[in-house]
Scaffold this active site. Sequence first.
Site, PDB file in Angstrom:
ATOM      1  N   CYS A  73       0.797  -1.239   0.000  1.00  0.00           N
ATOM      2  CA  CYS A  73       0.000   0.000   0.000  1.00  0.00           C
ATOM      3  C   CYS A  73       0.829   1.288   0.000  1.00  0.00           C
ATOM      4  O   CYS A  73       0.625   2.150  -0.869  1.00  0.00           O
ATOM      5  CB  CYS A  73      -0.969   0.010   1.175  1.00  0.00           C
ATOM      6  SG  CYS A  73      -1.668  -1.579   1.613  1.00  0.00           S
ATOM      7  N   ARG A 116       6.310 -11.624   6.028  1.00  0.00           N
ATOM      8  CA  ARG A 116       5.866 -11.367   7.394  1.00  0.00           C
ATOM      9  C   ARG A 116       6.424 -12.470   8.289  1.00  0.00           C
ATOM     10  O   ARG A 116       6.367 -13.650   7.938  1.00  0.00           O
ATOM     11  CB  ARG A 116       4.335 -11.333   7.474  1.00  0.00           C
ATOM     12  CG  ARG A 116       3.723 -10.208   6.667  1.00  0.00           C
ATOM     13  CD  ARG A 116       2.196 -10.203   6.745  1.00  0.00           C
ATOM     14  NE  ARG A 116       1.641  -9.240   5.794  1.00  0.00           N
ATOM     15  CZ  ARG A 116       0.330  -9.091   5.558  1.00  0.00           C
ATOM     16  NH1 ARG A 116      -0.554  -9.825   6.222  1.00  0.00           N
ATOM     17  NH2 ARG A 116      -0.082  -8.198   4.675  1.00  0.00           N
ATOM     18  N   GLN A 136       0.624 -11.079  -2.923  1.00  0.00           N
ATOM     19  CA  GLN A 136      -0.747 -10.570  -2.920  1.00  0.00           C
ATOM     20  C   GLN A 136      -1.059  -9.940  -4.269  1.00  0.00           C
ATOM     21  O   GLN A 136      -0.214  -9.247  -4.842  1.00  0.00           O
ATOM     22  CB  GLN A 136      -0.927  -9.503  -1.836  1.00  0.00           C
ATOM     23  CG  GLN A 136      -1.001 -10.050  -0.426  1.00  0.00           C
ATOM     24  CD  GLN A 136      -1.305  -8.953   0.581  1.00  0.00           C
ATOM     25  OE1 GLN A 136      -0.780  -7.849   0.463  1.00  0.00           O
ATOM     26  NE2 GLN A 136      -2.127  -9.243   1.566  1.00  0.00           N
ATOM     27  N   ASP A 180      -2.339  -7.242  -5.170  1.00  0.00           N
ATOM     28  CA  ASP A 180      -2.677  -5.921  -4.639  1.00  0.00           C
ATOM     29  C   ASP A 180      -3.185  -4.999  -5.736  1.00  0.00           C
ATOM     30  O   ASP A 180      -2.676  -5.012  -6.863  1.00  0.00           O
ATOM     31  CB  ASP A 180      -1.439  -5.254  -4.023  1.00  0.00           C
ATOM     32  CG  ASP A 180      -1.215  -5.675  -2.587  1.00  0.00           C
ATOM     33  OD1 ASP A 180      -2.206  -5.899  -1.876  1.00  0.00           O
ATOM     34  OD2 ASP A 180      -0.042  -5.764  -2.190  1.00  0.00           O
ATOM     35  N   HIS A 191      -4.822  -0.751  -6.001  1.00  0.00           N
ATOM     36  CA  HIS A 191      -5.235   0.465  -5.305  1.00  0.00           C
ATOM     37  C   HIS A 191      -5.787   1.476  -6.296  1.00  0.00           C
ATOM     38  O   HIS A 191      -5.260   1.627  -7.401  1.00  0.00           O
ATOM     39  CB  HIS A 191      -4.055   1.074  -4.546  1.00  0.00           C
ATOM     40  CG  HIS A 191      -3.538   0.186  -3.450  1.00  0.00           C
ATOM     41  ND1 HIS A 191      -2.512  -0.715  -3.651  1.00  0.00           N
ATOM     42  CD2 HIS A 191      -3.925   0.044  -2.156  1.00  0.00           C
ATOM     43  CE1 HIS A 191      -2.291  -1.369  -2.522  1.00  0.00           C
ATOM     44  NE2 HIS A 191      -3.130  -0.922  -1.605  1.00  0.00           N
ATOM     45  N   LYS A 213     -13.627  -2.280   5.695  1.00  0.00           N
ATOM     46  CA  LYS A 213     -13.421  -3.105   4.506  1.00  0.00           C
ATOM     47  C   LYS A 213     -14.611  -4.035   4.276  1.00  0.00           C
ATOM     48  O   LYS A 213     -15.324  -4.409   5.204  1.00  0.00           O
ATOM     49  CB  LYS A 213     -12.142  -3.924   4.619  1.00  0.00           C
ATOM     50  CG  LYS A 213     -12.087  -4.890   5.792  1.00  0.00           C
ATOM     51  CD  LYS A 213     -10.759  -5.652   5.810  1.00  0.00           C
ATOM     52  CE  LYS A 213     -10.663  -6.564   7.027  1.00  0.00           C
ATOM     53  NZ  LYS A 213      -9.424  -7.371   7.026  1.00  0.00           N
ATOM     54  N   HIS A 228      -8.323   0.141  -1.372  1.00  0.00           N
ATOM     55  CA  HIS A 228      -7.458  -1.035  -1.451  1.00  0.00           C
ATOM     56  C   HIS A 228      -8.281  -2.208  -1.962  1.00  0.00           C
ATOM     57  O   HIS A 228      -9.383  -2.464  -1.473  1.00  0.00           O
ATOM     58  CB  HIS A 228      -6.905  -1.397  -0.068  1.00  0.00           C
ATOM     59  CG  HIS A 228      -6.191  -0.289   0.643  1.00  0.00           C
ATOM     60  ND1 HIS A 228      -4.848  -0.340   0.953  1.00  0.00           N
ATOM     61  CD2 HIS A 228      -6.641   0.903   1.130  1.00  0.00           C
ATOM     62  CE1 HIS A 228      -4.506   0.768   1.598  1.00  0.00           C
ATOM     63  NE2 HIS A 228      -5.581   1.530   1.716  1.00  0.00           N
TER      64      HIS A 228
END
Length: 405
Positions: A98, A127, A145, A147, A149, A229, A275
């Site tokens: 992000c 992570r 991911q 991802d 945006h 979300k 997101h």
Amino acid sequence: MNDIDHRVLGNKLDLFHQQEEGAGMVFWHPRGWMLYCVLEDYVRARMRRAGFREIRTPQLLARSLWEKSGHWEKFGAAMYSLADAEEGRALCLKPMSCPCHVQVFNQRVRSYRELPVRYSEFGACHRDEPSGSLEGLKRTRAFVQDDAHVFCAVSDIESEVGRFCALLRDVYADLGFPAFTVALATRPASRAGSEQTWDRAEQALANAAQAAGLEFDVLAGEGAFYGPKLEFHLMDSRARSWQCGTIQLDFVLPERLEARYVNERNEHERPVMIHHAVLGSMERFIAMLLEHDDGWMPAWLAPEQVVVTSISDASVGYAQQVSQALEDAGVRAVLDGRAERLEKKIVDAREKRVPFLVVVGKKEASERMISVRQARDGTQLEFGLAQGLAYLSGKGVLPRGAATA
């Protein structure tokens, strides 16, 4: 572990393995990596058709960026960090993409006429998950991911949420999940932003979800630290629910990371950041697919779509020609020219969950024919070579909507 555990299937189908020297990481084998790439390419094509432009951002960034965004305070214990001795600063492997996407948006002055700006990335994330929580592909320390945006004006929220909901419906249907449930996750106890900001964000996201025709439950306190979300839950063939796609509405990160555009009045204004994720973690979604389908991927997604097998040594040459013709037609084919009994070859192809088996012998070679067997149920059809190639290439194409624009 039972026979339809994705870890058992991963070993049985020669897709991937994990080992202690890379705990929480994945060693993808050729068949597994082909499955991964086909799925990634499919999502990439769908995202392009939906108006997203793909970018790539760094893996390693200064800790100061994560401190500014608020991720260090919230997730610092799970982030891999190291010291840059030469420059005298701390660095972190990114746990998510992000803040990086905000950096791309911020690289020049944006006009309201450019909005919405849509970015997507297959972002490799790390992570430091506790060892006891690791579970094959379902929970890993290194994952990707899908991802995405969107940077937009407040007035664009409803249409952008609707756009992404339509995309999710199509993708899930193509992957064998025609129905899903939705939950609206609201402000958590530990969060960034004022109460007024959260009131505004929660109401805007609820309104957009209703406008998109979604019915949703409310998960109080389960939102992200920067915004509410929508969570999309898929039900697999074993009646288990998997939370996959998300849409998160964020007024906080654009403020913290100083994103701005020039509005109609020639004034600087903060964009809204939405997101998105369709699958979530690629690894976890593949685990779900393997268990949902017991390893029998739909033909367009199977790592190997056709095994071409010869009945005898005399037909190996023709089998090679058929295999090459299938490859030339865009079908993922492999040749089984072993000196084994046909029954053994059929069992082996089925064990590897290959959708189609093409059997060629002396008769097929002399008449330029192929015998096509559906590995799962044993249905058998005979074709002239040209017709057989057309049939199999038709079975092997991507589902509707997957072609690039």
